[in-house]
Design a protein around this motif. Structure first.
Motif, PDB file in Angstrom:
ATOM      1  N   LEU A  23       9.461 -11.043  -3.911  1.00 18.97           N
ATOM      2  CA  LEU A  23       9.559  -9.691  -3.352  1.00 18.97           C
ATOM      3  C   LEU A  23       8.252  -9.301  -2.664  1.00 18.97           C
ATOM      4  N   GLY A  24       7.134  -9.809  -3.195  1.00 20.31           N
ATOM      5  CA  GLY A  24       5.833  -9.499  -2.606  1.00 20.31           C
ATOM      6  C   GLY A  24       5.701 -10.013  -1.181  1.00 20.31           C
ATOM      7  N   GLY A  29       2.687  -5.061  -0.697  1.00 15.75           N
ATOM      8  CA  GLY A  29       2.020  -3.793  -0.971  1.00 15.75           C
ATOM      9  C   GLY A  29       2.913  -2.751  -1.608  1.00 15.75           C
ATOM     10  N   LYS A  30       4.202  -3.076  -1.772  1.00 18.10           N
ATOM     11  CA  LYS A  30       5.138  -2.122  -2.385  1.00 18.10           C
ATOM     12  C   LYS A  30       5.633  -2.595  -3.747  1.00 18.10           C
ATOM     13  N   VAL A  31       5.242  -3.799  -4.142  1.00 14.05           N
ATOM     14  CA  VAL A  31       5.719  -4.407  -5.388  1.00 14.05           C
ATOM     15  C   VAL A  31       4.617  -4.357  -6.432  1.00 14.05           C
ATOM     16  N   ARG A  51      -0.597  -9.144  -2.484  1.00 10.42           N
ATOM     17  CA  ARG A  51       0.758  -8.767  -2.030  1.00 10.42           C
ATOM     18  C   ARG A  51       1.500  -8.024  -3.138  1.00 10.42           C
ATOM     19  N   VAL A  52       1.208  -8.396  -4.391  1.00  9.05           N
ATOM     20  CA  VAL A  52       1.752  -7.696  -5.554  1.00  9.05           C
ATOM     21  C   VAL A  52       0.616  -6.923  -6.202  1.00  9.05           C
ATOM     22  N   LEU A  53       0.831  -5.655  -6.501  1.00 10.11           N
ATOM     23  CA  LEU A  53      -0.207  -4.801  -7.054  1.00 10.11           C
ATOM     24  C   LEU A  53      -0.067  -4.696  -8.573  1.00 10.11           C
ATOM     25  N   PRO A  54      -1.167  -4.450  -9.283  1.00 16.33           N
ATOM     26  CA  PRO A  54      -1.109  -4.350 -10.742  1.00 16.33           C
ATOM     27  C   PRO A  54      -0.767  -2.938 -11.206  1.00 16.33           C
ATOM     28  N   MET A  55      -0.120  -2.849 -12.360  1.00 17.15           N
ATOM     29  CA  MET A  55       0.220  -1.545 -12.922  1.00 17.15           C
ATOM     30  C   MET A  55       0.285  -1.660 -14.443  1.00 17.15           C
TER      31      MET A  55
END
Length: 356
Positions: A23-24, A29-31, A51-55
């Motif tokens: 998905l990244g 930037g939205k995943v 491309r994948v952000l941490p949360m």
């Protein structure tokens, strides 16, 4: 705030990381890879080059609406005991996809259907290999017959595969489970590793003895396909291990898993000891009538590394829900999608036949 974010809970785990990676690339930037460990999420984010952000997200505590602000889709890759987080998603208007097999949790989410409809949220349950692929193949088999009396599902898992921690824990915790199924249109309670059935899985695998296990597909299919019987059974590529677990259940030894040290040892054993291969197999049989004669429609799928196929099912479902307008409510996967609509899954080689 525009709702365009995708949050994958358990996004740095065995299945979640595959979902996030793909998905990244498409929605960079939205995943978000979400979980209790911000450190692991950040490490994974660096591996994806941002491309994948941490949360950081701990679903075991109350989640406020601000934490889901801007979130269009949540993909759940960890098991839950209660539906509080799902309710928070519905109240925020976020769509929800569940990549788990917990038969009792499915009932809890189904009870929130009205809240999902009020929030405009689409929840898709039974996503993955089993349930998920099994549901979609059951729909295909059902369509081959004029009348279906029963759906029989057999799943073979390879003990040499590297299963995710959540999957291992769920399997161990359910070795002694009792759960409700539908038989002849009525609810009935059965136990894990009971009610054996021989299934011919074809090819080099051949005949295997499989036992009941609490996959949630057998709860949904009698309702969605309007069939009086559905059963899902599990076996391993090692006949000895399958027989050992069935014997332990018959002797009542599964109760020992209620002791934390033994439960931890069992989880470690399943997770670290690789006694077999990485192969898996799924067989779905629809039993009924075609052209006035008794008939059975059979669909088979075999492969290696079931985590990859689980992720592909979740990816096809995620893109469908994220990009298309779906009706609000709580649905099983086969109510919204079918095999032909799954761009990744339908590249897999299926064996299909109708016997009469």
């Amino acid at each position: 705030m525009d709702k365009d974010r995708i949050v994958v809970v358990g996004g740095y785990g065995a299945v979640g990381s595959i979902i996030c990676q793909e998905l990244g690339y498409k929605f960079s930037g939205k995943v978000y890879a979400a979980g209790r460990s911000l450190e692991r999420a950040e490490r994974f984010s660096r591996e994806t080059e941002g491309r994948v952000l941490p949360m950081r997200l701990d679903i075991s505590r109350p989640v406020g609406p601000e934490e889901l602000a801007g979130v269009k889709l949540v993909v759940m890759c960890v098991d839950q005991q209660d539906a509080s987080f799902v309710r928070a998603c519905f109240r925020s208007g976020s769509h929800y996809i569940d990549v788990s097999a917990n038969i009792s949790f499915l009932a809890k989410v189904e009870a929130l259907r009205a809240e999902a409809e009020r929030g405009g949220s689409t929840a898709v349950m039974n996503v993955g290999l089993a349930p998920g692929v099994t549901n979609l193949l059951a729909l295909e088999a059902y369509r081959q017959l004029d009348r279906t009396e029963a759906i029989e599902i057999t799943i073979l898992l390879g003990l040499g595969d590297r299963h995710g921690q959540a999957a291992v824990e769920w399997t161990v915790d359910n070795l002694g489970a009792s759960f409700e199924v539908i038989r002849q249109g009525r609810a009935e309670t059965v136990g894990s590793f009971t009610d054996a059935r021989l299934a011919d899985l074809g090819g080099a695998i051949g005949r295997k003895r499989a036992y009941r296990f609490p996959f949630s597909d057998q709860r949904s299919l009698p309702i969605t396909l309007n069939v009086p019987n559905a059963a899902t059974r599990l076996c391993f590529d090692s006949n000895a291990v399958t027989a050992l677990l069935a014997g332990a259940r018959a002797l009542g030894l599964h109760r020992l898993l209620g002791l934390k040290p033994l439960r931890s040892a069992a989880v470690a054993c399943f997770g670290r000891v690789h006694l077999g291969s990485e192969r898996f197999a799924v067989q779905v049989e629809a039993i009924g009538e075609k052209d006035g004669r008794a008939a059975t429609a059979v669909y088979r799928l075999q492969g290696r590394q079931q985590s990859e196929l689980t992720a592909r099912c979740a990816l096809d479902t995620s893109e469908a829900v994220y990009l298309a307008a779906m009706p609000p409510g709580v649905f099983s996967i086969e109510q919204l999608l079918d095999w032909q609509k799954m761009s990744r899954l339908n590249q897999e080689k299926l064996e299909a036949e109708v016997r009469s």
